[in-house]
Design a protein around this motif. Sequence first.
Motif, PDB file in Angstrom:
ATOM      1  N   SER A  29       0.834  -1.309   0.015  1.00 45.15           N
ATOM      2  CA  SER A  29       0.139   0.024  -0.037  1.00 45.15           C
ATOM      3  C   SER A  29       0.725   1.358   0.026  1.00 45.15           C
ATOM      4  N   ASN A  30       2.108   1.195   0.506  1.00 47.57           N
ATOM      5  CA  ASN A  30       2.991   2.221   0.594  1.00 47.57           C
ATOM      6  C   ASN A  30       4.233   2.008  -0.420  1.00 47.57           C
ATOM      7  N   ALA A  31       4.406   2.983  -1.208  1.00 46.57           N
ATOM      8  CA  ALA A  31       5.772   2.564  -2.124  1.00 46.57           C
ATOM      9  C   ALA A  31       5.598   1.450  -3.101  1.00 46.57           C
ATOM     10  N   SER A  32       4.356   1.270  -3.216  1.00 46.96           N
ATOM     11  CA  SER A  32       3.941   0.127  -4.148  1.00 46.96           C
ATOM     12  C   SER A  32       4.877   0.162  -5.585  1.00 46.96           C
ATOM     13  N   GLU A  33       4.747   1.313  -6.181  1.00 45.71           N
ATOM     14  CA  GLU A  33       5.418   1.419  -7.388  1.00 45.71           C
ATOM     15  C   GLU A  33       7.014   1.469  -7.320  1.00 45.71           C
ATOM     16  N   THR A  34       7.533   1.743  -6.234  1.00 42.72           N
ATOM     17  CA  THR A  34       8.884   1.677  -5.986  1.00 42.72           C
ATOM     18  C   THR A  34       9.463   0.135  -5.963  1.00 42.72           C
ATOM     19  N   ILE A  35       8.691  -0.600  -5.141  1.00 45.07           N
ATOM     20  CA  ILE A  35       9.036  -2.024  -4.855  1.00 45.07           C
ATOM     21  C   ILE A  35       8.974  -2.669  -6.019  1.00 45.07           C
ATOM     22  N   GLU A  36       7.872  -2.580  -6.930  1.00 45.32           N
ATOM     23  CA  GLU A  36       7.779  -3.329  -8.042  1.00 45.32           C
ATOM     24  C   GLU A  36       8.687  -2.731  -9.183  1.00 45.32           C
ATOM     25  N   LYS A  37       9.145  -1.794  -9.237  1.00 45.39           N
ATOM     26  CA  LYS A  37      10.096  -1.198 -10.146  1.00 45.39           C
ATOM     27  C   LYS A  37      11.603  -2.059  -9.750  1.00 45.39           C
ATOM     28  N   VAL A  38      11.732  -1.655  -8.624  1.00 43.64           N
ATOM     29  CA  VAL A  38      13.123  -2.364  -8.239  1.00 43.64           C
ATOM     30  C   VAL A  38      13.108  -3.842  -8.414  1.00 43.64           C
ATOM     31  N   ILE A  39      12.295  -4.604  -8.131  1.00 42.47           N
ATOM     32  CA  ILE A  39      12.200  -6.121  -8.159  1.00 42.47           C
ATOM     33  C   ILE A  39      12.007  -6.399  -9.504  1.00 42.47           C
ATOM     34  N   ILE A  40      11.307  -5.823 -10.328  1.00 41.20           N
ATOM     35  CA  ILE A  40      10.930  -6.301 -11.697  1.00 41.20           C
ATOM     36  C   ILE A  40      12.278  -5.884 -12.369  1.00 41.20           C
ATOM     37  N   SER A  41      12.916  -4.835 -12.198  1.00 44.01           N
ATOM     38  CA  SER A  41      13.931  -4.453 -13.177  1.00 44.01           C
ATOM     39  C   SER A  41      15.217  -5.496 -12.861  1.00 44.01           C
TER      40      SER A  41
END
Length: 328
Positions: free
Chosen positions: A72-84
């Motif tokens: 719910s917090n920093a969702s975009e950052t988490i996904e970008k880091v892991i996916i990249s």
Amino acid sequence: MNPASIVISAIIGYLITYIVTKWIINISKAKGFVGKDINKLDKPEIPVLGGISIVAGFVSGSFAYLIFTDRSNASETIEKVIISVLLSSLLIGYLGILDDIFSLRQSIRAFLPVFASVPLILYSSGHSIISIPFFGEVDFGIFFYILILPAVLTITANAFNMLEGLNGLGAGMGLIMASALAYIGLRSDGPSFYAGILALILAFVLLAFLLFNKYPAKVFPGNIGTYFIGSVIGSIGIAGFMYTALFFLYIPYAIEFILKARTKFKGVSFGKVSPEGYLYWDEKPNSLTHIVMKMGKFKEYQVVAILWGIELIFAILAIIFQTITIRI
């Protein structure tokens, strides 16, 4: 942040690696994917596709974190880091499996990481500044994306593949490097924190693999393993903006690159085996392993332990200087 989700993800990565490694050992033997352990007097045949279990464990642990964590917090950052990190590393892992099967040319091995850097370039868009100890922040502009990022990933993936050939060497070095990045990242915030989580997962994965890869090895990582470990470490350092740490962690590999370059990259890291089981090298050294062998009479596991110790020193320096960089 939910500490339980981090621990669960790391444990899942460990368990999947352990289970898949045991399966890979059996299936590799059955399918004939074996190589000789030439650092032993009897030259036993050892399964060589162990890197598949490292990939499986790291991917499983990373996706487990996405499932169990509260985004719910920093969702975009988490996904970008892991996916990249996952996309770039899997692309280079693909190169490794092709190399294991088809023995690709050196030029292809060296060039493919450039394409694998694209996910990291897209993620890093708008972040072209690097903090350099004692100099402060430097904005490299467009050169950060077209030169620095592809170069960093290419170097980290290829260099890791050079210093290999002894039981447990690469997995142990990777474990030390991943642990250092995990320590740095988990004490930070933002992208560095989530990169630290991935580093912790990788550390647990390599710990599980090392149980089978340590002396006397029951499985080798193969090129898929060495390329993947190097690329994940490089990707984590890039995604977490831990360039200073990467610099220190890869100093032994820079030395290895110089030694290998003297042989036009035809040199090996293996040693010669005495009747008593000691490794030695009576020619001009073309690897850090040979330099250690020339220092005295060592068994294979002792050579590996010395190199682990050297990497540990640089890991400590990486932590110290990365901390200085963050404070600047």
